[in-house]
Motif scaffolding. Structure first.
Motif, PDB file in Angstrom:
ATOM      1  N   ALA A   1       0.837  -1.201   0.000  1.00 37.61           N
ATOM      2  CA  ALA A   1       0.000   0.000   0.000  1.00 37.61           C
ATOM      3  C   ALA A   1       0.876   1.256   0.000  1.00 37.61           C
ATOM      4  N   ARG A   2       1.979   1.208   0.745  1.00 38.66           N
ATOM      5  CA  ARG A   2       2.846   2.397   0.855  1.00 38.66           C
ATOM      6  C   ARG A   2       3.780   2.585  -0.323  1.00 38.66           C
ATOM      7  N   HIS A   3       4.350   1.477  -0.808  1.00 43.48           N
ATOM      8  CA  HIS A   3       5.420   1.599  -1.807  1.00 43.48           C
ATOM      9  C   HIS A   3       5.058   1.044  -3.177  1.00 43.48           C
ATOM     10  N   GLY A   4       3.871   0.486  -3.338  1.00 44.41           N
ATOM     11  CA  GLY A   4       3.490  -0.093  -4.624  1.00 44.41           C
ATOM     12  C   GLY A   4       4.449  -1.212  -5.007  1.00 44.41           C
ATOM     13  N   ALA A   5       4.786  -1.303  -6.303  1.00 40.77           N
ATOM     14  CA  ALA A   5       5.652  -2.385  -6.791  1.00 40.77           C
ATOM     15  C   ALA A   5       7.046  -2.323  -6.168  1.00 40.77           C
ATOM     16  N   ASP A   6       7.477  -1.136  -5.739  1.00 42.23           N
ATOM     17  CA  ASP A   6       8.813  -0.997  -5.115  1.00 42.23           C
ATOM     18  C   ASP A   6       8.878  -1.708  -3.761  1.00 42.23           C
ATOM     19  N   ALA A   7       7.708  -2.092  -3.236  1.00 41.20           N
ATOM     20  CA  ALA A   7       7.675  -2.743  -1.912  1.00 41.20           C
ATOM     21  C   ALA A   7       8.605  -3.951  -1.868  1.00 41.20           C
ATOM     22  N   LEU A   8       8.638  -4.694  -2.980  1.00 40.76           N
ATOM     23  CA  LEU A   8       9.393  -5.959  -2.989  1.00 40.76           C
ATOM     24  C   LEU A   8      10.876  -5.764  -2.704  1.00 40.76           C
ATOM     25  N   THR A   9      11.425  -4.611  -3.104  1.00 42.10           N
ATOM     26  CA  THR A   9      12.858  -4.373  -2.897  1.00 42.10           C
ATOM     27  C   THR A   9      13.123  -3.472  -1.681  1.00 42.10           C
ATOM     28  N   THR A  10      12.064  -3.127  -0.978  1.00 40.27           N
ATOM     29  CA  THR A  10      12.203  -2.304   0.236  1.00 40.27           C
ATOM     30  C   THR A  10      12.729  -3.177   1.376  1.00 40.27           C
ATOM     31  N   PRO A  11      13.679  -2.693   2.167  1.00 44.84           N
ATOM     32  CA  PRO A  11      14.142  -3.516   3.300  1.00 44.84           C
ATOM     33  C   PRO A  11      13.038  -3.686   4.347  1.00 44.84           C
ATOM     34  N   VAL A  12      12.966  -4.881   4.944  1.00 49.18           N
ATOM     35  CA  VAL A  12      11.941  -5.114   5.983  1.00 49.18           C
ATOM     36  C   VAL A  12      12.072  -4.100   7.116  1.00 49.18           C
ATOM     37  N   ALA A  13      13.303  -3.609   7.318  1.00 52.37           N
ATOM     38  CA  ALA A  13      13.545  -2.657   8.416  1.00 52.37           C
ATOM     39  C   ALA A  13      12.632  -1.442   8.330  1.00 52.37           C
ATOM     40  N   SER A  14      12.252  -1.056   7.094  1.00 44.57           N
ATOM     41  CA  SER A  14      11.441   0.160   6.959  1.00 44.57           C
ATOM     42  C   SER A  14       9.949  -0.117   7.156  1.00 44.57           C
ATOM     43  N   VAL A  15       9.564  -1.377   7.284  1.00 49.26           N
ATOM     44  CA  VAL A  15       8.134  -1.707   7.445  1.00 49.26           C
ATOM     45  C   VAL A  15       7.854  -2.465   8.738  1.00 49.26           C
ATOM     46  N   MET A  16       8.874  -3.130   9.295  1.00 49.96           N
ATOM     47  CA  MET A  16       8.639  -3.990  10.471  1.00 49.96           C
ATOM     48  C   MET A  16       8.151  -3.166  11.675  1.00 49.96           C
ATOM     49  N   THR A  17       7.554  -3.861  12.638  1.00 52.68           N
ATOM     50  CA  THR A  17       7.153  -3.222  13.898  1.00 52.68           C
ATOM     51  C   THR A  17       8.310  -3.382  14.877  1.00 52.68           C
ATOM     52  N   THR A  18       8.790  -2.242  15.397  1.00 54.98           N
ATOM     53  CA  THR A  18       9.975  -2.321  16.278  1.00 54.98           C
ATOM     54  C   THR A  18       9.598  -2.432  17.761  1.00 54.98           C
ATOM     55  N   ASN A  19       8.394  -1.934  18.091  1.00 56.85           N
ATOM     56  CA  ASN A  19       7.956  -1.980  19.495  1.00 56.85           C
ATOM     57  C   ASN A  19       7.264  -3.326  19.734  1.00 56.85           C
ATOM     58  N   VAL A  20       8.075  -4.373  19.890  1.00 57.74           N
ATOM     59  CA  VAL A  20       7.532  -5.743  19.898  1.00 57.74           C
ATOM     60  C   VAL A  20       7.076  -6.149  21.299  1.00 57.74           C
ATOM     61  N   PHE A  21       5.821  -6.542  21.400  1.00 61.16           N
ATOM     62  CA  PHE A  21       5.346  -7.109  22.666  1.00 61.16           C
ATOM     63  C   PHE A  21       5.861  -8.541  22.752  1.00 61.16           C
ATOM     64  N   ARG A  22       6.538  -8.872  23.850  1.00 61.34           N
ATOM     65  CA  ARG A  22       7.032 -10.231  24.048  1.00 61.34           C
ATOM     66  C   ARG A  22       6.641 -10.700  25.431  1.00 61.34           C
ATOM     67  N   CYS A  23       6.788 -12.003  25.692  1.00 65.94           N
ATOM     68  CA  CYS A  23       6.440 -12.519  27.004  1.00 65.94           C
ATOM     69  C   CYS A  23       7.514 -13.502  27.434  1.00 65.94           C
ATOM     70  N   ASN A  24       7.418 -13.975  28.678  1.00 61.26           N
ATOM     71  CA  ASN A  24       8.319 -15.051  29.093  1.00 61.26           C
ATOM     72  C   ASN A  24       7.498 -16.330  29.269  1.00 61.26           C
ATOM     73  N   GLU A  25       8.179 -17.415  29.643  1.00 58.97           N
ATOM     74  CA  GLU A  25       7.502 -18.713  29.676  1.00 58.97           C
ATOM     75  C   GLU A  25       6.473 -18.842  30.802  1.00 58.97           C
ATOM     76  N   ASP A  26       6.520 -17.895  31.762  1.00 60.25           N
ATOM     77  CA  ASP A  26       5.547 -17.943  32.862  1.00 60.25           C
ATOM     78  C   ASP A  26       4.192 -17.351  32.479  1.00 60.25           C
ATOM     79  N   ALA A  27       4.144 -16.626  31.360  1.00 61.10           N
ATOM     80  CA  ALA A  27       2.868 -16.046  30.929  1.00 61.10           C
ATOM     81  C   ALA A  27       1.877 -17.180  30.676  1.00 61.10           C
ATOM     82  N   THR A  28       0.587 -16.846  30.670  1.00 63.88           N
ATOM     83  CA  THR A  28      -0.412 -17.903  30.446  1.00 63.88           C
ATOM     84  C   THR A  28      -1.132 -17.703  29.108  1.00 63.88           C
TER      85      THR A  28
END
Ligand code: AMP
Length: 144
Positions: A63-90
């Protein structure tokens, strides 16, 4: 009592597909397709989580880059504020977070290291198993 993330990983395994931030959206899309997965983790220095890239982000990139999306680095589209958990989560906690924050993947860390991934499919599968077990117990109770 809801099952722990550790128990879920014991059952499903701890494999997580990771890529570097310089991979292109096209290459990452190929990986999602080949491995039949919905998201990959982008790792930075010392294997630390730098971001998450899911099939939703392929759509965003197009949607953002059209056909150029394919050669765009994932770094420019990925989500950096990643929610993560540990093994004690349910499972219930993850179900709540996935539903309120509208994502379907949660990476699991132990001592700052990536040790697994729980998807909404894993949470649903687990819930179905719990409901079936409860039904079996009730049936056995009634029959007994
Ligand atoms: P998904 O529903 O997992 O395909 O992801 C929907 C959107 O949320 C995408 O933009 C993902 O990059 C992002 N996302 C997925 N999982 C997480 C997570 N654990 N923390 C933050 N964002 C996420």
């Amino acid at each position: 009592m809801s099952v722990s993330v550790k128990a879920m990983l014991d059952r499903k395994g701890r494999d997580v597909f990771t890529i570097g931030a310089n991979m292109t959206v096209g290459e990452a899309a190929n990986l999602l397709h080949d491995k039949k997965i919905g998201a990959v983790i982008i790792v930075g220095v010392e294997g630390k989580i730098a971001g998450i890239f899911s099939e939703r982000d392929v759509v965003t990139a197009l949607a953002r880059h059209g056909a150029d999306a394919l050669t765009t680095p994932v770094a420019s589209v990925m989500t950096t504020n990643v929610f993560r958990c540990n093994e004690d989560a349910t499972a219930n906690q993850l179900m709540e977070v996935m539903s309120t924050r509208r994502f379907r993947h949660v990476p699991v860390e132990k001592d700052g290291k990536l040790v697994g991934m729980i998807s909404i499919g894993d949470v649903v599968k687990n819930r179905i198993r719990e409901i079936e077990e409860e039904a079996e117990h009730i049936k056995a109770y009634i029959a007994g």
